[in-house]
Design a protein around this motif. Sequence first.
Motif, short mmCIF file in Angstrom:
data_model
loop_
_atom_site.label_atom_id
_atom_site.label_comp_id
_atom_site.label_asym_id
_atom_site.label_seq_id
_atom_site.Cartn_x
_atom_site.Cartn_y
_atom_site.Cartn_z
N ILE A 2 0.84 -1.20 0.00
CA ILE A 2 0.00 0.00 0.00
C ILE A 2 0.88 1.25 0.00
CG2 ILE A 2 -1.80 1.30 1.21
CD1 ILE A 2 -2.83 -1.35 0.10
N VAL A 3 1.92 1.26 0.84
CA VAL A 3 2.83 2.42 0.89
C VAL A 3 3.48 2.62 -0.47
CG1 VAL A 3 4.97 3.31 1.90
CG2 VAL A 3 3.24 2.27 3.37
N ALA A 34 -5.36 -7.68 7.81
CA ALA A 34 -5.70 -6.47 7.06
C ALA A 34 -5.96 -5.31 8.03
CB ALA A 34 -6.91 -6.71 6.17
N GLN A 35 -6.60 -5.59 9.16
CA GLN A 35 -6.85 -4.55 10.16
C GLN A 35 -5.54 -4.04 10.75
OE1 GLN A 35 -9.59 -6.75 12.65
NE2 GLN A 35 -11.36 -5.75 11.71
N LYS A 36 -4.59 -4.94 10.97
CA LYS A 36 -3.27 -4.53 11.48
C LYS A 36 -2.56 -3.64 10.46
CE LYS A 36 -2.44 -8.42 14.55
NZ LYS A 36 -1.58 -9.59 14.85
N ASN A 39 -4.15 -0.23 10.64
CA ASN A 39 -3.73 0.45 11.88
C ASN A 39 -2.31 0.98 11.74
OD1 ASN A 39 -6.16 0.04 13.18
ND2 ASN A 39 -5.49 -1.86 14.16
N ALA A 40 -1.42 0.19 11.15
CA ALA A 40 -0.03 0.63 10.95
C ALA A 40 0.03 1.82 9.99
CB ALA A 40 0.82 -0.52 10.44
N ARG A 45 0.74 7.65 9.60
CA ARG A 45 0.09 8.78 8.92
C ARG A 45 0.07 8.66 7.39
NH1 ARG A 45 2.70 13.72 12.22
NH2 ARG A 45 2.16 12.99 14.29
N TRP A 46 0.09 7.45 6.87
CA TRP A 46 -0.07 7.29 5.42
C TRP A 46 -1.52 7.46 5.02
CZ3 TRP A 46 3.81 7.45 2.18
CH2 TRP A 46 5.08 7.10 2.62
#
Length: 72
Positions: A2-3, A34-36, A39-40, A45-46
């Motif tokens: 994702i990043v 996926a929830q983790k 949260n990360a 702040r991405w």
Amino acid sequence: MIVKRIETGQYKPGQRIPSVVDLTQEFGIATQTAQKVMNALRKDRWIRTERGMGSFVTTAEERTAEAGDAPE
């Protein structure tokens, strides 16, 4: 992953990103995993999450703002 999509511009600031359910299907991962991930991404702040609306890519300014200066 994702990043990387954010960094390469595939996901642009303000753009809604896939939901937890979508991530579980796309990557073949458990809902808890996926929830983790979400949260990360929030912690670093991405992304920012708006209740009932989804999660959205933050701007570079939002990511570098001091914790007390971050928009809610």
